[in-house]
Design an enzyme around this catalytic site. Sequence first.
Site, PDB file in Angstrom:
ATOM      1  CD  GLU A  39      39.793  33.749  44.051  1.00  0.00           C
ATOM      2  OE1 GLU A  39      40.402  32.847  44.634  1.00  0.00           O
ATOM      3  OE2 GLU A  39      40.326  34.799  43.686  1.00  0.00           O
ATOM      4  NE  ARG A 265      43.204  45.747  43.658  1.00  0.00           N
ATOM      5  CZ  ARG A 265      42.730  44.495  43.683  1.00  0.00           C
ATOM      6  NH1 ARG A 265      42.852  43.712  42.655  1.00  0.00           N
ATOM      7  NH2 ARG A 265      42.155  44.040  44.765  1.00  0.00           N
ATOM      8  CE  LYS A 275      38.298  38.155  47.893  1.00  0.00           C
ATOM      9  NZ  LYS A 275      37.432  37.221  47.175  1.00  0.00           N
TER      10      LYS A 275
HETATM   11  P1  ATP Z   1      41.631  37.554  45.969  1.00  0.00           P
HETATM   12  O1  ATP Z   1      42.928  38.067  46.431  1.00  0.00           O
HETATM   13  O2  ATP Z   1      40.961  36.648  46.947  1.00  0.00           O
HETATM   14  O3  ATP Z   1      41.599  37.070  44.552  1.00  0.00           O
HETATM   15  P2  ATP Z   1      40.005  39.681  44.968  1.00  0.00           P
HETATM   16  O4  ATP Z   1      39.827  40.990  45.641  1.00  0.00           O
HETATM   17  O5  ATP Z   1      40.622  39.598  43.639  1.00  0.00           O
HETATM   18  O6  ATP Z   1      40.743  38.832  46.027  1.00  0.00           O
HETATM   19  P3  ATP Z   1      37.762  38.239  43.880  1.00  0.00           P
HETATM   20  O7  ATP Z   1      36.690  37.559  44.620  1.00  0.00           O
HETATM   21  O8  ATP Z   1      38.626  37.431  43.014  1.00  0.00           O
HETATM   22  O9  ATP Z   1      38.611  38.979  44.974  1.00  0.00           O
HETATM   23  O10 ATP Z   1      37.173  39.462  43.103  1.00  0.00           O
HETATM   24  C1  ATP Z   1      36.084  39.382  42.237  1.00  0.00           C
HETATM   25  C2  ATP Z   1      36.206  40.436  41.191  1.00  0.00           C
HETATM   26  O11 ATP Z   1      36.276  41.728  41.800  1.00  0.00           O
HETATM   27  C3  ATP Z   1      37.440  40.267  40.350  1.00  0.00           C
HETATM   28  O12 ATP Z   1      37.066  40.341  38.993  1.00  0.00           O
HETATM   29  C4  ATP Z   1      38.324  41.402  40.739  1.00  0.00           C
HETATM   30  O13 ATP Z   1      39.061  41.848  39.645  1.00  0.00           O
HETATM   31  C5  ATP Z   1      37.328  42.459  41.229  1.00  0.00           C
HETATM   32  N1  ATP Z   1      37.953  43.309  42.250  1.00  0.00           N
HETATM   33  C6  ATP Z   1      38.547  42.908  43.389  1.00  0.00           C
HETATM   34  N2  ATP Z   1      39.057  43.954  44.061  1.00  0.00           N
HETATM   35  C7  ATP Z   1      38.777  45.059  43.332  1.00  0.00           C
HETATM   36  C8  ATP Z   1      39.046  46.461  43.482  1.00  0.00           C
HETATM   37  N3  ATP Z   1      39.722  46.932  44.540  1.00  0.00           N
HETATM   38  N4  ATP Z   1      38.610  47.298  42.521  1.00  0.00           N
HETATM   39  C9  ATP Z   1      37.932  46.826  41.458  1.00  0.00           C
HETATM   40  N5  ATP Z   1      37.646  45.528  41.250  1.00  0.00           N
HETATM   41  C10 ATP Z   1      38.065  44.644  42.168  1.00  0.00           C
HETATM   42 MG    MG Z   2      40.734  37.455  42.639  1.00  0.00          MG
END
Ligand code: ATP
Ligand code: MG
Length: 563
Positions: A39, A265, A275
């Site tokens: 996102e 994660r 984020k």
């Molecule tokens: P938000 O809370 O804004 O959704 P987010 O960290 O999930 O934050 P995204 O932009 O949706 O951010 O993340 C993109 C991809 O990265 C998603 O598929 C998510 O699962 C993966 N991702 C995010 N944080 C992690 C993490 N700490 N470890 C592994 N994968 C992650």
């Molecule tokens: Mg997300």
Amino acid sequence: MTVTDTAAREAGQDFIRDIVEADLAAGRHSTVITRFPPEPNGYLHIGHAKSICLNFGVAQEFGGRCNLRFDDTNPTKEEQEYIDAIERDVRWLGFDWGEHLYHASDYFEQLYAWAEHLIRAGKAYIDDQSQDEIRANRGTLTEPGKNSPYRDRTAEENLDLFHRMRAGEFANGARVLRAKIDMGSGNINLRDPVLYRILHATHPRTGTQWCIYPSYDYAHGQSDAIEGVTHSICTLEFEDHRPLYDWFLENLPVPSRPRQYEFARLNMSHTVLSKRVLTELVRGGHVSGWDDPRMPTLAGLRRRGVPPEAIRDFVKRIGVAKANSVVDAAMFDFSVREVLNRTAQRRMAVLRPLRIVIENYPEGQTEELDAVNHPDDASAGSRKIRFSREIYVERDDFMENAPKKFYRLTLGKEVRLRYAYFVTCREAVKNAAGEVVALRCTYDPATRGGNTPPDGRKVQATLHWVSAADSVPAEVRLYNPLFARPDPNAGDFAADLNSNSLEVLPDARLEPALAASNSLDSVQFERQGYFCRDVDSMPGRPVFNRTVGLRDTWAKASAGGKT
Ligand code: ATP
Ligand code: MG
């Protein structure tokens, strides 16, 4: 070694790769298509790197492809700056999506048509309840939800209202479109989730074309289906959403059927990978920006001097599993040292200078000595460094009343100056306050190059140094963990910030070769660690960041209660 080579060696190492391999072997898919779906509401961090390496890595290893897709369904939080930064960071990490750059917003028209499809099939309805009422009637983990009084509207009425929502007739929050599934479901995600909300906002890509936007849950799985994604890899928190995604896929005429697989994660000690928190750190001025070298963002790590190869190596070491855990930040530093030890050229820099006058070295004389650029790589060559009567050494390489085990400079002790000579400390020069401001030493001309003299005399320490006259003054920034606690509280993160996360050394001295180079590649400051030039450098005034120390001194300091 190329990224592809690195990736190839990882094949078959985790349950996701096992699944993909089995699917291809059984002919369930002829090719694998994955995607990385950020996102665009913030910068990418080291946690995203895990997901990027997994999605792009799997695609590379199995000869498929990985799309970069922006899940841009919430215009109130999204900005072009984030879109640009995400593309830059994924490329920097070493991955390429080729032609396959997509946006959920590319599918807004299709998603809208599918919403109408659900309405016609009696599987979606317009709800006039307020957000608070919807929340209150959703129930809890132990209590079922309550049906909305608007749940049984006719398809005609729902279609009419939905069209008028799109036409902009209603204010934000006046109505929503909900799926009609089951308010009594044990899975809260299935209790008539919201599909569309009214949001009079400008979208970075579609502008003011739309005033209703699909929810993330409604857009995500269908976007995957439109792109023909075979394996929708995501993090564990989406496990409970899978039944909803499957419901959409079963109830819509989608062109393909993705399967979702969840992995744990990345969580890291002394670090927050949220984020929301990272945004607050930036907005609240706790750091200098998204690329502050203390940030776990890819932009911050890059500015700090971490090579992308080290991040890929780290991700490979931690592996992919289904159980949540917290990785020690020291493991990340280990990967960084592994790569930099191999690749970084050696230089000399004195971080906290103490002047030495070599009494028996002729005034006005200088000479050039050879210094090797890399001890394990002869092809890196050597350079000349200038020796003279006045030099700087590290202040803590001298101790006045030193214990027996202190092998460095103290009165009467002889040490080696790297690549130069043996010197013996004769006198500590003090100011009126009694502080040591310089040392007077003598040198032995028979030890030129730092070699053992004919009498076979040995010394127990080798010190780095720079010549006083031609060394270049610089600012050096040392970074410690941003959070003092290993498990910072994301709710009240400000209380857990490490007040000592940045140490600025304004009076460091660099050997001229360092100042002359504009390279952003990391170098090793001998005996200190790995450093790289910062973008804040000015002509004649370089600024260097410490990427990582040579050893894990932080762990020792915090164990001793010095945090
Ligand atoms: P938000 O809370 O804004 O959704 P987010 O960290 O999930 O934050 P995204 O932009 O949706 O951010 O993340 C993109 C991809 O990265 C998603 O598929 C998510 O699962 C993966 N991702 C995010 N944080 C992690 C993490 N700490 N470890 C592994 N994968 C992650
Ligand atoms: Mg997300």
